[in-house]
Design an enzyme around this catalytic site. Structure first.
Site, mmCIF file in Angstrom:
data_model
loop_
_atom_site.group_PDB
_atom_site.id
_atom_site.type_symbol
_atom_site.label_atom_id
_atom_site.label_comp_id
_atom_site.label_asym_id
_atom_site.label_seq_id
_atom_site.Cartn_x
_atom_site.Cartn_y
_atom_site.Cartn_z
ATOM 1 C CB ALA A 234 -0.881 -0.015 1.236
ATOM 2 C CD GLU B 272 -2.038 -7.729 3.122
ATOM 3 O OE1 GLU B 272 -1.687 -6.598 2.718
ATOM 4 O OE2 GLU B 272 -2.567 -7.916 4.227
ATOM 5 N N GLY C 274 0.701 -5.186 0.878
ATOM 6 C CA GLY C 274 -0.473 -5.332 0.012
ATOM 7 C C GLY C 274 -0.161 -6.049 -1.294
ATOM 8 C CD GLU D 121 1.851 -5.440 5.807
ATOM 9 O OE1 GLU D 121 2.683 -6.323 6.145
ATOM 10 O OE2 GLU D 121 1.081 -5.566 4.841
HETATM 11 N N1 DAK Z 1 4.618 3.268 -0.648
HETATM 12 C C1 DAK Z 1 4.984 4.437 -1.243
HETATM 13 N N2 DAK Z 1 6.132 4.583 -1.931
HETATM 14 C C2 DAK Z 1 6.916 3.510 -2.071
HETATM 15 C C3 DAK Z 1 6.590 2.259 -1.490
HETATM 16 C C4 DAK Z 1 5.366 2.156 -0.750
HETATM 17 N N3 DAK Z 1 4.945 1.014 -0.196
HETATM 18 N N4 DAK Z 1 7.590 1.405 -1.776
HETATM 19 C C5 DAK Z 1 8.483 2.081 -2.507
HETATM 20 N N5 DAK Z 1 8.089 3.352 -2.681
HETATM 21 C C6 DAK Z 1 8.790 4.413 -3.415
HETATM 22 C C7 DAK Z 1 9.976 4.930 -2.596
HETATM 23 O O1 DAK Z 1 9.531 5.877 -1.646
HETATM 24 C C8 DAK Z 1 10.817 5.550 -3.686
HETATM 25 O O2 DAK Z 1 10.259 6.789 -4.051
HETATM 26 P P1 DAK Z 1 11.210 8.071 -4.341
HETATM 27 O O3 DAK Z 1 12.008 8.264 -3.118
HETATM 28 O O4 DAK Z 1 12.035 7.640 -5.535
HETATM 29 O O5 DAK Z 1 10.244 9.180 -4.632
HETATM 30 C C9 DAK Z 1 10.602 4.604 -4.866
HETATM 31 O O6 DAK Z 1 9.390 3.898 -4.578
HETATM 32 C C10 DAK Z 1 11.724 3.580 -5.008
HETATM 33 O O7 DAK Z 1 11.879 2.946 -3.768
HETATM 34 P P2 DAK Z 1 13.302 2.780 -3.044
HETATM 35 O O8 DAK Z 1 14.201 3.907 -3.386
HETATM 36 O O9 DAK Z 1 13.033 2.531 -1.610
HETATM 37 O O10 DAK Z 1 13.856 1.464 -3.777
HETATM 38 P P3 DAK Z 1 14.845 0.382 -3.187
HETATM 39 O O11 DAK Z 1 15.192 -0.505 -4.318
HETATM 40 O O12 DAK Z 1 15.938 0.998 -2.396
HETATM 41 O O13 DAK Z 1 13.966 -0.444 -2.130
HETATM 42 C C11 DAK Z 1 11.963 -1.648 -1.406
HETATM 43 C C12 DAK Z 1 12.869 -1.206 -2.602
HETATM 44 C C13 DAK Z 1 10.712 -2.280 -1.970
HETATM 45 C C14 DAK Z 1 12.732 -2.647 -0.541
HETATM 46 C C15 DAK Z 1 11.627 -0.385 -0.564
HETATM 47 O O14 DAK Z 1 11.113 0.627 -1.431
HETATM 48 C C16 DAK Z 1 10.610 -0.641 0.499
HETATM 49 O O15 DAK Z 1 10.935 -1.201 1.562
HETATM 50 N N6 DAK Z 1 9.371 -0.218 0.281
HETATM 51 C C17 DAK Z 1 8.303 -0.302 1.243
HETATM 52 C C18 DAK Z 1 7.813 -1.715 1.312
HETATM 53 C C19 DAK Z 1 6.743 -1.873 2.365
HETATM 54 O O16 DAK Z 1 6.960 -1.604 3.560
HETATM 55 N N7 DAK Z 1 5.574 -2.336 1.920
HETATM 56 C C20 DAK Z 1 4.470 -2.540 2.804
HETATM 57 C C21 DAK Z 1 3.678 -1.291 2.784
HETATM 58 S S1 DAK Z 1 2.449 -1.357 4.062
HETATM 59 C C22 DAK Z 1 -4.466 -1.046 5.796
HETATM 60 C C23 DAK Z 1 -4.519 -1.301 4.452
HETATM 61 C C24 DAK Z 1 -3.465 -1.843 3.836
HETATM 62 C C25 DAK Z 1 -2.328 -2.141 4.522
HETATM 63 C C26 DAK Z 1 -2.289 -1.935 5.866
HETATM 64 C C27 DAK Z 1 -3.373 -1.398 6.517
HETATM 65 N N8 DAK Z 1 -5.528 -0.399 6.436
HETATM 66 C C28 DAK Z 1 -6.024 0.742 5.666
HETATM 67 C C29 DAK Z 1 -5.584 -0.381 7.873
HETATM 68 C C30 DAK Z 1 -1.183 -2.572 3.809
HETATM 69 C C31 DAK Z 1 0.005 -2.024 4.175
HETATM 70 C C32 DAK Z 1 1.166 -2.142 3.363
HETATM 71 O O17 DAK Z 1 1.189 -2.717 2.294
#
Ligand code: DAK
Length: 260
Positions: free
Chosen positions: A66, A114, A111, A134
């Site tokens: 997400a 998921e 997500g 998360e």
């Molecule tokens: N959201 C927004 N931007 C994201 C993103 C994300 N999940 N993942 C990556 N990006 C963006 C980065 O901010 C970066 O943007 P700029 O800085 O270039 O503007 C760009 O994508 C490239 O990312 P990185 O520079 O970080 O690239 P790397 O190769 O160094 O790293 C990575 C790749 C995938 C390991 C890293 O980007 C990362 O850790 N990303 C976050 C992954 C993550 O934590 N995903 C889970 C998200 S939480 C709910 C509904 C849904 C959910 C929960 C609750 N309710 C409403 C209650 C679900 C939650 C999730 O999915």
């Protein structure tokens, strides 16, 4: 609906929905989820679509979760609405009477994992990575990651991913039954499309009954589930494809299925 965050394409009865926010590694904001819901509804209602592929644009990510920047300042009521729309969308994909494959071409985090779990099958590229990170941002999965993941890989393994935020590669995902197949990155889409076309040519009503029986039998007692399977199987005898399939077998030729 005009799409800004996804691509939608139909070829030979196979619809491909592509997450298309490569600059954010295809992270899903609320607008993306609404577009996926619309595209999935089109897939369900259009009789010419027989199978669905979900994938991500670029060579780095399927969906990196997400959109954290959008979620950052959400109030609980906004988070709830976002979460509910996601659940409704995944469930639409999971229960639609057509097969779906997630072609996971890189990061499938949060997500991203998921939504792939709501598809019938998961095919991954060798560089795919899975996880429910998360916990690292003070959340737990909100789109089925504590539930569908547990049902597919078991409680101990799911807890490792969800509680410790452990990420796994495609080989490990294959070893624990999270993905069905692993391909070199440059072959993933070709192989997934080939398989989806094969599914699209199967007897459509039997595909629908198979999916229904597996999905809805899963949470029943064995007796009830076997009863459900019996009813579903018996209904297949009402179709032209059953007549054709059996006739072709007896006549030692390939069947010509019509989908009903
Ligand atoms: N959201 C927004 N931007 C994201 C993103 C994300 N999940 N993942 C990556 N990006 C963006 C980065 O901010 C970066 O943007 P700029 O800085 O270039 O503007 C760009 O994508 C490239 O990312 P990185 O520079 O970080 O690239 P790397 O190769 O160094 O790293 C990575 C790749 C995938 C390991 C890293 O980007 C990362 O850790 N990303 C976050 C992954 C993550 O934590 N995903 C889970 C998200 S939480 C709910 C509904 C849904 C959910 C929960 C609750 N309710 C409403 C209650 C679900 C939650 C999730 O999915």
């Amino acid at each position: 609906m005009e799409y800004k965050n996804i691509l939608f394409d139909v070829e030979d009865g196979v619809a491909t929905i592509t997450f298309n926010r490569p600059k954010a590694l295809n992270a899903m904001n609320a607008e993306t989820v609404a577009e996926i819901f619309d595209a999935a509804t089109r897939c369900k209602e259009d009789d010419s679509i027989k199978a669905i592929i979900l994938t991500g644009s670029g060579d780095k990510a399927f969906v990196a979760g997400a959109d954290i920047s959008e979620m950052q300042d959400m109030r609980p009521s906004e988070a709830l609405a976002f979460m509910e729309k996601g659940h409704e969308t995944w469930r639409l994909i999971e229960t639609m009477p057509k097969p779906s494959i997630a072609a996971i071409n890189g990061f499938a985090l949060g997500g991203g994992t998921e939504i792939s779990l709501a598809c019938d099958m998961r095919f991954a590229s060798e560089n795919a990575r899975f996880g429910q990170p998360e916990i690292m941002i003070g959340l737990i999965p909100g789109w089925g990651g504590t539930q569908r993941l547990t049902r597919i890989i078991g409680m101990g393994r799911a807890k490792e991913l969800v509680m410790a935020g452990v990420q796994i590669d495609a080989q490990r995902a294959y070893d624990i039954g999270l993905v069905n197949r692993v391909y070199p990155a440059d072959q993933l889409m070709e192989e997934t499309k080939k398989f989806a076309k094969k599914l699209a040519g199967m007897p459509g009503f039997a595909i629908k009954m198979a999916k229904h029986s597996i999905n809805f039998g899963y949470d029943l007692s064995l007796d009830s589930a076997n009863r459900l399977e019996t009813e579903c199987c018996a209904q297949c005898f009402s179709t032209d494809d059953q007549k054709e399939g059996m006739k072709a077998f007896i006549e030692k030729r390939k069947p010509n299925f019509v989908g009903y």
